[in-house]
Structure formats: structure tokens, C-alpha cells
Design a protein around this motif. Structure first.
Motif, PDB file in Angstrom:
ATOM      1  N   LEU A   1       0.826  -1.208   0.000  1.00  0.00           N
ATOM      2  CA  LEU A   1       0.000   0.000   0.000  1.00  0.00           C
ATOM      3  C   LEU A   1       0.859   1.256   0.000  1.00  0.00           C
ATOM      4  O   LEU A   1       0.484   2.271  -0.589  1.00  0.00           O
ATOM      5  CB  LEU A   1      -0.935  -0.020   1.206  1.00  0.00           C
ATOM      6  N   SER A   2       2.013   1.197   0.648  1.00  0.00           N
ATOM      7  CA  SER A   2       2.921   2.341   0.649  1.00  0.00           C
ATOM      8  C   SER A   2       3.487   2.564  -0.756  1.00  0.00           C
ATOM      9  O   SER A   2       3.699   3.715  -1.177  1.00  0.00           O
ATOM     10  CB  SER A   2       4.064   2.108   1.640  1.00  0.00           C
ATOM     11  N   ARG A   3       3.711   1.468  -1.469  1.00  0.00           N
ATOM     12  CA  ARG A   3       4.301   1.560  -2.796  1.00  0.00           C
ATOM     13  C   ARG A   3       3.283   1.935  -3.873  1.00  0.00           C
ATOM     14  O   ARG A   3       3.572   2.729  -4.767  1.00  0.00           O
ATOM     15  CB  ARG A   3       4.956   0.224  -3.141  1.00  0.00           C
ATOM     16  N   ARG A   4       2.078   1.352  -3.795  1.00  0.00           N
ATOM     17  CA  ARG A   4       1.091   1.516  -4.855  1.00  0.00           C
ATOM     18  C   ARG A   4      -0.114   2.361  -4.452  1.00  0.00           C
ATOM     19  O   ARG A   4      -0.861   2.831  -5.318  1.00  0.00           O
ATOM     20  CB  ARG A   4       0.583   0.134  -5.304  1.00  0.00           C
ATOM     21  N   GLY A   5      -0.306   2.521  -3.162  1.00  0.00           N
ATOM     22  CA  GLY A   5      -1.501   3.208  -2.699  1.00  0.00           C
ATOM     23  C   GLY A   5      -2.700   2.275  -2.707  1.00  0.00           C
ATOM     24  O   GLY A   5      -2.758   1.339  -3.505  1.00  0.00           O
ATOM     25  N   PRO A   6      -3.671   2.492  -1.798  1.00  0.00           N
ATOM     26  CA  PRO A   6      -4.838   1.600  -1.743  1.00  0.00           C
ATOM     27  C   PRO A   6      -5.840   1.934  -2.850  1.00  0.00           C
ATOM     28  O   PRO A   6      -5.969   3.100  -3.251  1.00  0.00           O
ATOM     29  CB  PRO A   6      -5.437   1.916  -0.378  1.00  0.00           C
ATOM     30  N   PRO A   7      -6.552   0.939  -3.347  1.00  0.00           N
ATOM     31  CA  PRO A   7      -7.638   1.226  -4.292  1.00  0.00           C
ATOM     32  C   PRO A   7      -8.770   1.944  -3.567  1.00  0.00           C
ATOM     33  O   PRO A   7      -9.220   1.504  -2.508  1.00  0.00           O
ATOM     34  CB  PRO A   7      -8.063  -0.170  -4.773  1.00  0.00           C
ATOM     35  N   ARG A   8      -9.233   3.057  -4.133  1.00  0.00           N
ATOM     36  CA  ARG A   8     -10.305   3.823  -3.491  1.00  0.00           C
ATOM     37  C   ARG A   8     -11.679   3.310  -3.891  1.00  0.00           C
ATOM     38  O   ARG A   8     -12.648   3.452  -3.151  1.00  0.00           O
ATOM     39  CB  ARG A   8     -10.177   5.304  -3.890  1.00  0.00           C
ATOM     40  N   THR A   9     -11.764   2.755  -5.080  1.00  0.00           N
ATOM     41  CA  THR A   9     -13.028   2.207  -5.590  1.00  0.00           C
ATOM     42  C   THR A   9     -12.763   0.819  -6.141  1.00  0.00           C
ATOM     43  O   THR A   9     -11.614   0.472  -6.482  1.00  0.00           O
ATOM     44  CB  THR A   9     -13.602   3.085  -6.710  1.00  0.00           C
ATOM     45  N   PRO A  10     -13.799  -0.027  -6.263  1.00  0.00           N
ATOM     46  CA  PRO A  10     -13.603  -1.365  -6.838  1.00  0.00           C
ATOM     47  C   PRO A  10     -12.963  -1.324  -8.228  1.00  0.00           C
ATOM     48  O   PRO A  10     -12.133  -2.176  -8.549  1.00  0.00           O
ATOM     49  CB  PRO A  10     -15.025  -1.935  -6.881  1.00  0.00           C
TER      50      PRO A  10
ATOM     51  N   GLY B   1      -2.168  -5.704  12.305  1.00  0.00           N
ATOM     52  CA  GLY B   1      -1.900  -4.699  11.293  1.00  0.00           C
ATOM     53  C   GLY B   1      -0.930  -5.114  10.204  1.00  0.00           C
ATOM     54  O   GLY B   1      -0.608  -4.294   9.328  1.00  0.00           O
ATOM     55  N   THR B   2      -0.454  -6.351  10.205  1.00  0.00           N
ATOM     56  CA  THR B   2       0.460  -6.787   9.150  1.00  0.00           C
ATOM     57  C   THR B   2      -0.264  -7.005   7.824  1.00  0.00           C
ATOM     58  O   THR B   2       0.370  -7.051   6.773  1.00  0.00           O
ATOM     59  CB  THR B   2       1.201  -8.072   9.556  1.00  0.00           C
ATOM     60  N   LEU B   3      -1.587  -7.130   7.880  1.00  0.00           N
ATOM     61  CA  LEU B   3      -2.427  -7.084   6.686  1.00  0.00           C
ATOM     62  C   LEU B   3      -3.557  -6.096   6.950  1.00  0.00           C
ATOM     63  O   LEU B   3      -4.069  -6.021   8.074  1.00  0.00           O
ATOM     64  CB  LEU B   3      -3.009  -8.462   6.350  1.00  0.00           C
ATOM     65  N   ARG B   4      -3.948  -5.356   5.911  1.00  0.00           N
ATOM     66  CA  ARG B   4      -4.968  -4.329   6.099  1.00  0.00           C
ATOM     67  C   ARG B   4      -6.151  -4.567   5.157  1.00  0.00           C
ATOM     68  O   ARG B   4      -5.956  -4.859   3.971  1.00  0.00           O
ATOM     69  CB  ARG B   4      -4.376  -2.940   5.850  1.00  0.00           C
ATOM     70  N   PRO B   5      -7.382  -4.437   5.674  1.00  0.00           N
ATOM     71  CA  PRO B   5      -8.556  -4.646   4.824  1.00  0.00           C
ATOM     72  C   PRO B   5      -8.752  -3.476   3.869  1.00  0.00           C
ATOM     73  O   PRO B   5      -8.460  -2.329   4.212  1.00  0.00           O
ATOM     74  CB  PRO B   5      -9.694  -4.739   5.843  1.00  0.00           C
ATOM     75  N   LEU B   6      -9.271  -3.787   2.681  1.00  0.00           N
ATOM     76  CA  LEU B   6      -9.478  -2.763   1.656  1.00  0.00           C
ATOM     77  C   LEU B   6     -10.937  -2.716   1.235  1.00  0.00           C
ATOM     78  O   LEU B   6     -11.671  -3.696   1.366  1.00  0.00           O
ATOM     79  CB  LEU B   6      -8.603  -3.055   0.431  1.00  0.00           C
ATOM     80  N   LEU B   7     -11.356  -1.577   0.715  1.00  0.00           N
ATOM     81  CA  LEU B   7     -12.693  -1.377   0.156  1.00  0.00           C
ATOM     82  C   LEU B   7     -13.796  -1.801   1.135  1.00  0.00           C
ATOM     83  O   LEU B   7     -14.786  -2.427   0.767  1.00  0.00           O
ATOM     84  CB  LEU B   7     -12.834  -2.151  -1.157  1.00  0.00           C
ATOM     85  N   THR B   8     -13.621  -1.441   2.382  1.00  0.00           N
ATOM     86  CA  THR B   8     -14.589  -1.837   3.410  1.00  0.00           C
ATOM     87  C   THR B   8     -15.888  -1.045   3.319  1.00  0.00           C
ATOM     88  O   THR B   8     -16.874  -1.401   3.973  1.00  0.00           O
ATOM     89  CB  THR B   8     -13.967  -1.644   4.808  1.00  0.00           C
ATOM     90  N   HIS B   9     -15.905   0.000   2.517  1.00  0.00           N
ATOM     91  CA  HIS B   9     -17.118   0.823   2.401  1.00  0.00           C
ATOM     92  C   HIS B   9     -18.111   0.245   1.398  1.00  0.00           C
ATOM     93  O   HIS B   9     -19.228   0.766   1.271  1.00  0.00           O
ATOM     94  CB  HIS B   9     -16.746   2.251   1.990  1.00  0.00           C
ATOM     95  N   VAL B  10     -17.712  -0.803   0.667  1.00  0.00           N
ATOM     96  CA  VAL B  10     -18.627  -1.457  -0.268  1.00  0.00           C
ATOM     97  C   VAL B  10     -18.732  -2.933   0.112  1.00  0.00           C
ATOM     98  O   VAL B  10     -17.854  -3.487   0.765  1.00  0.00           O
ATOM     99  CB  VAL B  10     -18.156  -1.323  -1.733  1.00  0.00           C
ATOM    100  N   GLU B  11     -19.817  -3.558  -0.324  1.00  0.00           N
ATOM    101  CA  GLU B  11     -20.060  -4.960   0.013  1.00  0.00           C
ATOM    102  C   GLU B  11     -19.493  -5.872  -1.064  1.00  0.00           C
ATOM    103  O   GLU B  11     -19.790  -5.722  -2.250  1.00  0.00           O
ATOM    104  CB  GLU B  11     -21.570  -5.211   0.151  1.00  0.00           C
ATOM    105  N   LEU B  12     -18.661  -6.793  -0.668  1.00  0.00           N
ATOM    106  CA  LEU B  12     -18.107  -7.787  -1.583  1.00  0.00           C
ATOM    107  C   LEU B  12     -19.127  -8.898  -1.770  1.00  0.00           C
ATOM    108  O   LEU B  12     -19.515  -9.564  -0.807  1.00  0.00           O
ATOM    109  CB  LEU B  12     -16.789  -8.342  -1.020  1.00  0.00           C
TER     110      LEU B  12
END
Length: 320
Positions: free
Chosen positions: A173-182, A251-262
Motif C-alpha cells: 500500500l505504501s508503494r502503490r496506494g490503496p484502491p479507493r473504488t472497486p 496490522g500486518t495485513l490491512r482490509p481494503l474497500l470496506t465501504h462497499v459490500e463484496l
């Protein structure tokens, strides 16, 4: 002729469809197996096994006799176990197959808890990554984590539901940045396990369902290897929550896109075993223990107003 011994040998041949393998598993010579089956056939005045230089198969009579032998041996095992319990020395052995994701999360705790209740019980454990790689009939019991599982030849009991979580490491995530949207997943490095959807992932948000094409840079059969690859910073993956619970917590893994339902994120932990009418007592006691353990866990979590692995206790009770 010792008919019972001959029946045990024939039953093993019927299971292995190989005289040499049957002899190896029984710890006797090939000649003893061959002679025993021949004597049994002579006693019954019927051929039980077709023998060729390449393969062994059961005749129609052999198949029928094999089924009755299985029932008889199960009865004898149950009788022995009843006497062992009466004498205060219950025990036995169970052949267990388990998916790697379950074997590395709940299974060992289940076995440890059962050993406290049955200290003489022994286990033979085989771990697999893909359900297609295991023949369930070769084991007494199997644990699998699948989205949908139905096998008419087996009893398939659901234990609990889990959820997938999309995760990445802090380094990635530091290198690429987190995806903001699906949709941004399409430009990220995705890692796939064989038990995860391959071509696209679906999400449900305020504007309906959205299908996102993913382009994996790495496909692996084992979810454990995918987890390790994510930790190494190779990319983003969707993994079963119990498999990564400790990494999410520290915190060694971080959840992504938690604002939308998978969509399609639910999996079920199944316990599978043969539906034979005369189940061996050690197997019956173990199955009952496992099912009751998960029911109690659901009840305790419900009383604490905690949702266990994506399913409330009342929902699990009705699900079981």
C-alpha cells in the motif's frame, strides 16, 4: 478357514482394489491376501474379484458382499468400542482430511479439546488445498471450506460461515496506494488462490452491483501461499477472514474497500462423512462433539452480542 479374518482381508482388497496395497496396509504378505480371498470365494461358491494383469475389480456379487462386510465390520467396531467404554478405556483412531485453511485455524483446537474428553483417541490427518485433490471416501471424516458443497453420497453438515476479506500489506500500500473504488482493482496486482473467483469480483454499493475484471499476476492453489505472498508485498488478495484474523489484528495485513459490500464473500465450513446406516461409535462420538462445540460457540457469541465469522448464533442454529 477363519472367516472373520478372511472378511477383513477381502474388505481391504475391495477398498484398495489392489492386492499388494491391501497386503501393505494390513501388514501381511501378498500371498496371504491372495490365498485368503481365494478360500473365501471357494467357501461362498462365487467369484468376488476379477483379476487381470493390469487391474482388480469387484464382480457384482463381490460388490454386494463388500457392502455387507462393511456393515458387519462397523457393527464389530461399535461392539468393541462399547466394551472399551464400559471398561473405562475408550479410544480408537480417526482418519481425517481437512482443507488447509481450516486445518490452520480451528481444527487443531477442536482435536485438542476432543482429546481432553477422549485421551486415548488418535488421529491421522491429511491436509489438502483443493477439494478435487482428495477422495473423501478414503477417510472417516472430512472438513472443507467451500461456497457451495453438495455430495449425495455423503452427509454434509454445515458448521459455521466465514467471510472473505480483500487485503494487502502495508509495504504494498505504501508503494502503490490503496484502491479507493472497486474499479481501481483493475490496475492493481492481484493474487489468486484456487478457491477464489478468478476472472472478476462483484461489489454491491449505493448504485447497485458492479462487476470488476481482475488481472492476476500470480495464481496459486494454496490459500496459505497466497497469504504469504500478500504479506511479502506482492499484491492484493481476497482471503477467508479466519485465515488472516491475527494479521488483521496486528496490522500486518490491512482490509481494503470496506465501504462497499463484496458479493459472494460467504463460505461455509462443512463436516462430511459417510451416510452409512451403522456408523462406527468413535466416529459418531466425534461428529456429535464437533457439532455441539460449534452450537455452543454460536450461543456464547450471541449472548455476548458478537457476530461469529459473519453469522449470528440464532441464524447458525437454524442453519444447522
Amino acid at each position: 478357514m477363519n472367516q472373520l479374518a478372511a472378511i477383513r482381508i477381502f474388505a481391504k482388497v475391495a477398498e484398495c482394489l489392489n492386492f499388494a496395497e491391501a497386503a501393505k496396509q494390513l501388514g501381511i504378505s501378498n500371498s496371504v491376501v491372495t490365498r485368503s480371498v481365494a478360500v473365501l470365494e471357494q467357501h461362498l461358491s462365487v467369484r468376488l474379484v476379477n483379476r487381470t494383469t493390469r487391474r482388480v475389480s469387484l464382480t457384482t456379487a463381490g460388490q454386494l458382499y463388500s457392502e455387507h462386510c462393511g456393515e458387519l465390520l462397523s457393527h464389530l467396531s461399535a461392539m468393541d468400542e462399547c466394551m472399551a467404554i464400559a471398561a473405562g478405556r475408550s479410544g480408537g483412531s480417526l482418519r481425517i482430511a481437512s482443507s488447509s485453511s481450516y486445518a490452520t485455524t480451528d481444527l487443531l483446537e477442536v482435536l485438542a479439546a476432543y482429546r481432553l474428553q477422549e485421551p486415548r483417541m488418535q488421529f491421522e490427518l491429511t491436509v489438502f488445498d483443493d477439494m478435487a485433490d482428495v477422495t473423501v471416501a478414503n477417510f472417516d471424516i472430512c472438513f472443507s471450506v467451500e461456497r457451495h458443497l453438495r455430495d449425495p453420497s455423503l452427509v454434509c453438515r454445515p458448521l459455521v460461515q466465514t467471510q472473505d476479506v480483500i487485503v494487502a500489506s502495508p509495504a504494498y500500500l505504501s508503494r502503490r496506494g490503496p484502491p479507493r473504488t472497486p474499479l481501481e482493482l483493475s490496475s492493481h496486482d492481484v493474487l489468486l488462490a484456487s478457491d477464489a473467483p478468478g476472472r472478476y469480483w462483484e461489489f454491491r454499493g449505493n448504485h447497485g452491483t458492479q462487476r470488476v475484471v481482475v488481472r492476476p499476476i500470480l495464481n496459486m492453489q494454496s490459500p496459505l501461499l497466497v497469504k504469504r505472498a500478500v504479506q511479502a508485498g506482492l499484491g492484493i488478495a481476497r482471503l477467508s477472514k479466519p485465515l488472516i484474523q491475527s494479521e488483521l489484528s496486528d496490522g500486518t495485513l490491512r482490509p481494503l474497500l470496506t465501504h462497499v459490500e463484496l458479493c459472494g464473500d460467504e463460505r461455509t465450513v462443512w463436516i462430511l462423512y459417510s451416510g452409512q446406516s451403522h456408523m462406527a461409535l468413535p466416529l459418531r462420538r466425534f461428529v456429535d462433539f464437533v457439532i455441539e462445540r460449534y452450537r455452543q460457540r454460536a450461543t456464547e457469541d450471541e449472548n455476548e452480542t458478537v457476530v461469529p465469522m459473519g453469522l449470528t448464533g440464532s441464524a447458525l442454529a437454524s442453519f444447522l
